[in-house]
Write a protein that holds these residues in place. Sequence first.
Motif, mmCIF file in Angstrom:
data_model
loop_
_atom_site.group_PDB
_atom_site.id
_atom_site.type_symbol
_atom_site.label_atom_id
_atom_site.label_comp_id
_atom_site.label_asym_id
_atom_site.label_seq_id
_atom_site.Cartn_x
_atom_site.Cartn_y
_atom_site.Cartn_z
ATOM 1 N N PRO A 23 11.257 10.094 148.205
ATOM 2 C CA PRO A 23 12.101 9.514 147.501
ATOM 3 C C PRO A 23 12.761 8.592 149.022
ATOM 4 O O PRO A 23 13.739 9.019 149.567
ATOM 5 N N ARG A 24 13.093 7.569 148.869
ATOM 6 C CA ARG A 24 14.016 6.674 150.040
ATOM 7 C C ARG A 24 14.972 6.971 149.457
ATOM 8 O O ARG A 24 16.003 6.639 148.325
ATOM 9 N N LEU A 29 16.352 0.613 148.893
ATOM 10 C CA LEU A 29 16.286 0.093 148.345
ATOM 11 C C LEU A 29 16.823 -1.389 148.014
ATOM 12 O O LEU A 29 17.668 -1.427 147.797
ATOM 13 N N TYR A 52 12.197 -2.199 136.371
ATOM 14 C CA TYR A 52 12.622 -2.182 138.141
ATOM 15 C C TYR A 52 11.656 -1.607 138.485
ATOM 16 O O TYR A 52 11.434 -2.702 140.247
ATOM 17 N N ARG A 53 11.256 -0.335 138.341
ATOM 18 C CA ARG A 53 9.453 0.199 139.127
ATOM 19 C C ARG A 53 8.328 -1.237 139.034
ATOM 20 O O ARG A 53 7.708 -1.148 139.773
ATOM 21 N N THR A 56 9.616 -3.527 141.405
ATOM 22 C CA THR A 56 9.681 -2.817 143.502
ATOM 23 C C THR A 56 8.374 -1.775 143.485
ATOM 24 O O THR A 56 8.528 -2.503 144.477
ATOM 25 N N ALA A 58 8.697 1.379 142.826
ATOM 26 C CA ALA A 58 9.181 2.136 143.218
ATOM 27 C C ALA A 58 8.928 3.470 142.384
ATOM 28 O O ALA A 58 8.488 2.968 141.927
ATOM 29 N N THR A 59 9.033 4.348 142.921
ATOM 30 C CA THR A 59 9.032 5.500 142.054
ATOM 31 C C THR A 59 9.942 5.525 141.048
ATOM 32 O O THR A 59 11.426 4.998 140.949
ATOM 33 N N GLU A 62 13.009 7.501 141.957
ATOM 34 C CA GLU A 62 13.718 6.439 143.566
ATOM 35 C C GLU A 62 14.506 5.792 142.034
ATOM 36 O O GLU A 62 15.237 4.797 142.658
ATOM 37 N N ALA A 63 13.478 4.756 140.840
ATOM 38 C CA ALA A 63 14.059 3.768 139.610
ATOM 39 C C ALA A 63 15.501 4.228 139.679
ATOM 40 O O ALA A 63 16.797 4.054 139.014
#
Length: 72
Positions: A23-24, A29, A52-53, A56, A58-59, A62-63
């Motif tokens: 994960p970032r 993000l 959000y996922r 973006t 995002a995983t 991350e979300a």
Amino acid sequence: MEAILAIVVIVLALVVIAKQPKPRPVSDLPVPSDDVRGLIGQGKKVAAIRAYRKQTGATLLEANHVVGRYAA
């Protein structure tokens, strides 16, 4: 024969785990949109994470981190 099968299963599991992206950091993000922040404000954390996922890419992890930071 069972021992060989067990070793193969363990090796395959390790390969799958190793290929998962890390994960970032939240700071890398995108900032949540007004829609996502509105859902957070309404206490709809699951819907905010889902939105959000979708916005973006995002995983899930991350979300969850991003929404958690803005919900605090």
